[in-house]
Design an enzyme around this catalytic site. Sequence first.
Site, PDB file in Angstrom:
ATOM      1  N   HIS A  55      48.003  26.949  53.438  1.00 17.13           N
ATOM      2  CA  HIS A  55      46.602  27.326  53.315  1.00 17.13           C
ATOM      3  C   HIS A  55      45.762  26.286  54.044  1.00 17.13           C
ATOM      4  CE1 HIS A  55      47.057  24.607  49.727  1.00 17.13           C
ATOM      5  NE2 HIS A  55      45.912  24.151  50.219  1.00 17.13           N
TER       6      HIS A  55
HETATM    7  P1  TYD Z   1      47.728  25.134  45.797  1.00 17.93           P
HETATM    8  O1  TYD Z   1      46.482  24.458  46.191  1.00 17.93           O
HETATM    9  O2  TYD Z   1      48.067  26.452  46.445  1.00 17.93           O
HETATM   10  O3  TYD Z   1      48.947  24.082  45.940  1.00 17.93           O
HETATM   11  P2  TYD Z   1      50.074  23.844  47.057  1.00 17.93           P
HETATM   12  O4  TYD Z   1      49.455  24.016  48.388  1.00 17.93           O
HETATM   13  O5  TYD Z   1      50.514  22.430  46.806  1.00 17.93           O
HETATM   14  O6  TYD Z   1      51.181  24.804  46.759  1.00 17.93           O
HETATM   15  O7  TYD Z   1      47.710  25.313  44.224  1.00 17.93           O
HETATM   16  C1  TYD Z   1      48.834  25.788  43.485  1.00 17.93           C
HETATM   17  C2  TYD Z   1      48.310  26.532  42.263  1.00 17.93           C
HETATM   18  O8  TYD Z   1      47.578  25.641  41.409  1.00 17.93           O
HETATM   19  C3  TYD Z   1      47.373  27.684  42.604  1.00 17.93           C
HETATM   20  O9  TYD Z   1      47.664  28.764  41.726  1.00 17.93           O
HETATM   21  C4  TYD Z   1      45.996  27.144  42.282  1.00 17.93           C
HETATM   22  C5  TYD Z   1      46.254  26.118  41.185  1.00 17.93           C
HETATM   23  N1  TYD Z   1      45.304  24.982  41.256  1.00 17.93           N
HETATM   24  C6  TYD Z   1      44.342  24.836  40.272  1.00 17.93           C
HETATM   25  O10 TYD Z   1      44.232  25.635  39.322  1.00 17.93           O
HETATM   26  N2  TYD Z   1      43.468  23.775  40.358  1.00 17.93           N
HETATM   27  C7  TYD Z   1      43.549  22.868  41.363  1.00 17.93           C
HETATM   28  O11 TYD Z   1      42.734  21.892  41.396  1.00 17.93           O
HETATM   29  C8  TYD Z   1      44.562  23.033  42.371  1.00 17.93           C
HETATM   30  C9  TYD Z   1      44.694  22.051  43.507  1.00 17.93           C
HETATM   31  C10 TYD Z   1      45.418  24.102  42.275  1.00 17.93           C
END
Ligand code: TYD
Length: 137
Positions: A55
């Site tokens: 993302h």
């Molecule tokens: P994401 O930012 O997609 O993490 P990565 O790129 O490391 O896989 O987040 C993973 C999941 O966590 C997604 O469902 C959103 C949730 N999330 C929160 O609820 N709060 C936050 O501050 C973050 C960073 C993620």
Amino acid sequence: MSDLPETPRLIELKKIGGPALGYLSVAEAEKEVPFEIRRVYWTYHTPDEVERGHHAHQRLRQVIFAVSGIIRIELEARSGVVEEFSLDRPNTGLYVPGGYWRRMHFSHNAVLLCLASEEYDEEEYIRDYEAFRKEGE
Ligand code: TYD
């Protein structure tokens, strides 16, 4: 302030201490970290065969640390240019401005600590790679 767009860069923090007692590093808002910190999160126990990320953010700014282990981060600009960073020291952070697609790999013991400029807002994520690249055209 310059009008040039911001680019990713490594931020080197001081190491206070020594081998006898161990070390301490510190990052303060608007000093080592170039924004007001509104959120802190961390990820851990990521299996080493997993790739996370996939993302970009519209405007979120982050400084990312590997406080333990090794984290390899590929950042792709909207132009398609890819830069790769290896975080392998707890006193080195990666500043990531808005507008970079990321792919991340973790060593088995890695803990990623992120200091972020905004609260969590799913609306602000760009999760569609084609849409991300199109915005750069
Ligand atoms: P994401 O930012 O997609 O993490 P990565 O790129 O490391 O896989 O987040 C993973 C999941 O966590 C997604 O469902 C959103 C949730 N999330 C929160 O609820 N709060 C936050 O501050 C973050 C960073 C993620």
